[in-house]
Write a protein that holds these residues in place. Structure first.
Motif, PDB file in Angstrom:
ATOM      1  N   ALA A  29       0.608  -1.188   0.107  1.00  0.00           N
ATOM      2  CA  ALA A  29       0.036  -0.163   0.248  1.00  0.00           C
ATOM      3  C   ALA A  29       0.980   1.149   0.145  1.00  0.00           C
ATOM      4  CB  ALA A  29      -1.064   0.080   1.110  1.00  0.00           C
ATOM      5  N   ALA A  30       2.009   1.053   0.665  1.00  0.00           N
ATOM      6  CA  ALA A  30       2.725   2.431   0.971  1.00  0.00           C
ATOM      7  C   ALA A  30       3.349   2.512  -0.584  1.00  0.00           C
ATOM      8  CB  ALA A  30       3.855   2.214   2.017  1.00  0.00           C
ATOM      9  N   ARG A  31       3.966   1.235  -1.229  1.00  0.00           N
ATOM     10  CA  ARG A  31       4.415   1.619  -2.326  1.00  0.00           C
ATOM     11  C   ARG A  31       3.539   2.134  -3.513  1.00  0.00           C
ATOM     12  NH1 ARG A  31       4.045  -1.199  -6.635  1.00  0.00           N
ATOM     13  NH2 ARG A  31       3.268  -3.357  -5.540  1.00  0.00           N
ATOM     14  N   LEU A  32       2.373   1.554  -3.258  1.00  0.00           N
ATOM     15  CA  LEU A  32       1.321   2.201  -4.621  1.00  0.00           C
ATOM     16  C   LEU A  32       0.941   3.542  -4.023  1.00  0.00           C
ATOM     17  CD1 LEU A  32      -1.074  -0.907  -4.115  1.00  0.00           C
ATOM     18  CD2 LEU A  32       0.355  -0.364  -6.504  1.00  0.00           C
ATOM     19  N   VAL A  33       0.881   3.992  -3.088  1.00  0.00           N
ATOM     20  CA  VAL A  33       0.703   5.595  -3.100  1.00  0.00           C
ATOM     21  C   VAL A  33       2.015   6.378  -3.390  1.00  0.00           C
ATOM     22  CG1 VAL A  33       0.715   7.376  -1.038  1.00  0.00           C
ATOM     23  CG2 VAL A  33      -0.597   4.988  -0.719  1.00  0.00           C
ATOM     24  N   THR A  34       3.295   6.042  -3.164  1.00  0.00           N
ATOM     25  CA  THR A  34       4.354   6.821  -3.516  1.00  0.00           C
ATOM     26  C   THR A  34       4.365   6.595  -5.230  1.00  0.00           C
ATOM     27  OG1 THR A  34       5.519   6.292  -1.539  1.00  0.00           O
ATOM     28  CG2 THR A  34       6.967   6.666  -3.537  1.00  0.00           C
TER      29      THR A  34
END
Length: 173
Positions: free
Chosen positions: A154-159
């Protein structure tokens, strides 16, 4: 009687230790997870499939390198994520969502008759909105789940998707 109680207690300790050892050795996919993690994977699989549907429209409708490269990048990344999230769901004994082509049917209908610059502009606008929705979904998952690999994805997708949206805005300007 006293020996029976002691033997029972020792058996419980031995079983508990064995259970703890097997849980500690479990793969990352079996690590702690909750309903938020399940919901994120199920919803994001559907969302990623929609991104792929939109990306598949590009090949026959554009000659713009940026649009072609972005669509290929999105398609490859989304397929890899779907495979990973599907494996998590299966390990949790939860159903992987069925294929559904209705989610972006309106956008596909808008894009299908277009080509060239007209297609590019509309596609970039629609994919930007779509990615923005994905960012909102992933942001919510970062604070709601327990499964570390889900939170990391999820963090990677946000970035990544925030950066892609910014690039798209530059292309549309």
């Amino acid at each position: 009687m006293r020996w029976t109680t002691i033997a029972g207690a020792l058996l419980c300790v031995a079983l508990a230790g064995g259970c703890a050892a097997s849980a500690a050795g479990a793969p990352a996919a079996m690590a702690a997870y909750d309903q938020e993690d399940v919901r994120f994977s199920q919803d994001m699989i559907t969302h990623h499939r929609q991104t792929i549907q939109l990306a598949e429209l590009v090949a026959k409708r554009t000659t713009t390198p940026y649009v072609r490269e972005l669509s290929e990048k999105l398609e490859a990344g989304e397929k890899a994520d779907i495979q990973k999230m599907s494996s998590w769901l299966k390990s949790w004994q939860v159903a992987v969502p069925a294929e559904d082509d209705k989610g972006v049917a309106k956008q596909v209908a808008q894009l299908s008759p277009k080509s060239g610059k007209e297609f590019d502009k509309l596609w970039l606008s629609l994919i930007s909105q779509h990615l923005d929705h994905g960012v909102m979904m992933a942001s919510a998952a970062q604070s709601g789940g327990k499964h570390a690999p889900t939170i990391e994805m999820a963090a990677r997708l946000v970035t990544e998707q925030t950066a892609e949206i910014a690039e798209i805005k530059e292309q549309l300007a």
